[in-house]
Design a protein around this motif. Sequence first.
Motif, short mmCIF file in Angstrom:
data_model
loop_
_atom_site.label_atom_id
_atom_site.label_comp_id
_atom_site.label_asym_id
_atom_site.label_seq_id
_atom_site.Cartn_x
_atom_site.Cartn_y
_atom_site.Cartn_z
N PRO A 52 0.82 -1.22 0.00
CA PRO A 52 0.00 0.00 0.00
C PRO A 52 0.85 1.27 0.00
O PRO A 52 0.45 2.29 -0.59
N VAL A 81 1.55 -4.96 5.20
CA VAL A 81 0.63 -4.30 6.13
C VAL A 81 1.43 -3.44 7.09
O VAL A 81 2.64 -3.63 7.27
N ARG A 83 0.75 0.17 7.19
CA ARG A 83 0.40 1.54 6.83
C ARG A 83 -1.01 1.53 6.24
O ARG A 83 -1.23 0.99 5.16
N LEU A 84 -1.96 2.12 6.95
CA LEU A 84 -3.30 2.29 6.39
C LEU A 84 -3.35 3.57 5.57
O LEU A 84 -2.63 4.54 5.85
N ARG A 108 -0.59 8.13 4.73
CA ARG A 108 -0.37 6.85 5.39
C ARG A 108 -0.46 7.04 6.90
O ARG A 108 0.04 8.02 7.43
N ARG A 119 -7.89 -4.77 8.35
CA ARG A 119 -8.41 -3.76 7.43
C ARG A 119 -7.45 -3.56 6.27
O ARG A 119 -7.88 -3.43 5.11
N SER A 120 -6.16 -3.53 6.55
CA SER A 120 -5.17 -3.33 5.50
C SER A 120 -5.25 -4.44 4.46
O SER A 120 -5.22 -4.17 3.24
N GLU A 123 -8.42 -4.03 2.34
CA GLU A 123 -8.31 -2.94 1.36
C GLU A 123 -7.33 -3.29 0.24
O GLU A 123 -7.55 -2.91 -0.91
N SER A 124 -6.27 -4.02 0.56
CA SER A 124 -5.34 -4.46 -0.49
C SER A 124 -6.04 -5.42 -1.44
O SER A 124 -5.84 -5.35 -2.67
#
Length: 324
Positions: A52, A81, A83-84, A108, A119-120, A123-124
């Motif tokens: 990300p 994973v 960093r959102l 980030r 969540r990461s 989303e990926s």
Amino acid sequence: MKARTHGALALTELGLGGAQLGNLYRAISDETAAATVAAAWDAGIRYFDTAPHYGVGLAERRLGRALAERPRDDYVLSTKVGRLLVDDPAGAGRRDAEGFDVPASTRRVWDFSRDGVRRSVEESLTRLGLDRIDVAFLHDPEDHWEQALAEGLPALVELREEGVLGAVGAGMNFAAPLTELVREHDVDLVMCAGRHTLLEQADELLDAALAHGVGVVAAGVYNSGLLARPRPAADAHYNYAPAPSELLARVHALADACEAHGVSLPEAALAFPFRHPAVVSVVVGAAAPGQVADAVDRHRRTIPDDLWTDLALARPATEALEGP
């Protein structure tokens, strides 16, 4: 392209790194990004790495589109994973401050919590257009080590047990914490960036990985570009700062040894990590199809055995140059 099997995964010896697909240092077009992935595929590369962080999601989206028509079981994909990505309207009109030529309208946020990791990954999966990820790495967790081990890694293991992930581990620029990880925790693979190269070796990590059945993916094998040319430029950088004169002298000594055997410094740099049996793949970045072709040509080069002896003599024993 030969592959090395680790557990249920078969990683091609060369993998394509996705940072440049996220516009690292300079922008490339969507068409160039797609052509670069296609060139890697046509050359037999079947391992692709992204995150990300790379272009705040751009690299994952581009890679997902480029692989969408490829048979899913024919390639291995890793992402990361920690960093959102969150919207940042205040960044509109500015460019990203972390080295990627993308708008700063997304930022980030560090998060190695259980919920953040899950969540990461979710989303990926959306950005990649996939329903599973082959490998997920904790990304640069050294400054968040306690949370990464207490929450982040167990979350990855949960997702592995659920079948969302195939393998788990960490990717870092530091060998010592990776060594701790492979000795004491339930990981399948680790990515070691810039620490096992012609200039500096992470033998303790690789030996520990081999002993514990953990595979190692080597990245950053050109040491910030110092080993990417037959001779380093006088203003070459190392770890984001001008390379000191004594380090440049070491690189020239390595280049002398390579040239005596009719081998270029980049060819030797790419081949070196494979000398340890723990290494399952070497990931290289590319921003254009021609760069993929160059890497593949280097990988196909036969390296004389005597060169490694001469390189060891040209590389005096020094303390490891850990970290960026």
